[in-house]
Design a protein around this motif. Structure first.
Motif, PDB file in Angstrom:
ATOM      1  N   SER A 130      70.720  49.696 130.798  1.00  0.00           N
ATOM      2  CA  SER A 130      69.338  49.411 131.392  1.00  0.00           C
ATOM      3  C   SER A 130      68.277  49.558 130.005  1.00  0.00           C
ATOM      4  O   SER A 130      68.691  49.901 129.007  1.00  0.00           O
ATOM      5  N   CYS A 148      64.609  50.467 133.554  1.00  0.00           N
ATOM      6  CA  CYS A 148      64.829  49.416 134.610  1.00  0.00           C
ATOM      7  C   CYS A 148      65.632  48.114 133.807  1.00  0.00           C
ATOM      8  O   CYS A 148      66.234  48.366 133.051  1.00  0.00           O
ATOM      9  N   ASP A 149      65.813  47.206 134.679  1.00  0.00           N
ATOM     10  CA  ASP A 149      66.590  45.969 134.485  1.00  0.00           C
ATOM     11  C   ASP A 149      65.374  45.141 133.621  1.00  0.00           C
ATOM     12  O   ASP A 149      65.729  44.299 132.899  1.00  0.00           O
TER      13      ASP A 149
END
Length: 260
Positions: A130, A148-149
């Motif tokens: 991530s 997050c991505d």
């Protein structure tokens, strides 16, 4: 072919057979000028080709109005393709000016890359790890650590594209806002993005660029292994688009807010 004061007009078309056939039809009925001599351009293709045409203008430093006609798939930024009455349509078209995003990315190796985006600037993880990103607005840290991505900054014109797929808001044209939208956020879990006035600068700092490498993408232009990214709206380089009055960009974006 002319508009208003007999402006020289050029035609550009995507390589697809559909667009090339449309260009051939137009050249049978109208006279056009080379792109280098034109003061307005007719673009035949899809949304991606229109973005490419606008990027080419930004790269050359010579911007003129563009009237797109759809020979692609979605054609959200395009007008309907018709051969007849083209001169009258372009003469009566409604002009919208879209200010692009300016992205300045600094890589881990210290290289600085400047690029522009008409739809969005996105930061995306390069591996299965991530992304860990610090987010700031006008130099003030607003998110010390976003896991997050990825994350993106979208213009009103781009808010119905990747931004919408990432559950971001649709921005009315002329709202003077950009959307700051996380992509698959893990922490903070409840943060779903923000609306930022388009006169502010947005900064991103990659917290672990070696173990968790991130790429920055301005529309389709990618810079890999970034360390920091600064994004702002560049109003002084606004791009003029021409639309049929009955199907203009602001109305299209407004309609999308009620699509189901």
């Amino acid at each position: 072919m002319t508009q208003n004061a007999d402006k020289p007009t050029a035609v550009v078309a995507s390589p697809s057979p559909h667009a090339q056939a449309a260009a051939a039809l137009l050249f049978e009925q109208y006279d056009f000028q080379p792109v280098e001599e034109a003061e307005q351009v007719i673009a035949l293709g899809g949304d991606g080709f229109l973005l490419q045409t606008l990027h080419d203008m930004l790269d050359r430093g010579r911007v003129c109005p563009v009237f797109g006609m759809n020979r692609g798939t979605v054609g959200f930024l395009m007008n309907e393709f018709r051969v007849e009455g083209l001169r009258e349509r372009v003469n009566g078209a409604k002009q919208f000016r879209m200010a692009p995003l300016r992205m300045e990315a600094v890589t881990v190796s210290g290289e600085t890359v400047v690029s522009h985006a008409i739809n969005e600037v996105s930061l995306l993880r390069e591996t299965r790890q991530s992304a860990w990103i610090e987010v700031s607005v006008n130099g003030r840290v607003v998110l010390p650590e976003l896991v997050c991505d990825g994350i993106l900054v979208a213009t009103p014109a781009g808010s119905t594209a990747y931004n919408l797929s990432a559950q971001g808001p649709i921005l009315p044209f002329g709202s003077k806002l950009v959307a700051l939208t996380p992509i698959s956020p893990f922490r903070p879990r409840r943060w779903r993005g923000a609306l930022i006035p388009d006169d502010l600068h947005i900064g991103f700092r990659v917290l672990d660029p070696i173990k968790r490498p991130i790429s920055a993408v301005a529309d389709q232009r990618e810079v890999r292994d970034v360390a920091t990214v600064e994004v702002r709206v560049e109003r002084e380089r606004a791009l003029p688009l021409l639309f049929d009055p009955w199907h203009a960009l602001d109305e299209r974006i407004a309609t999308e807010q009620f699509a189901v």
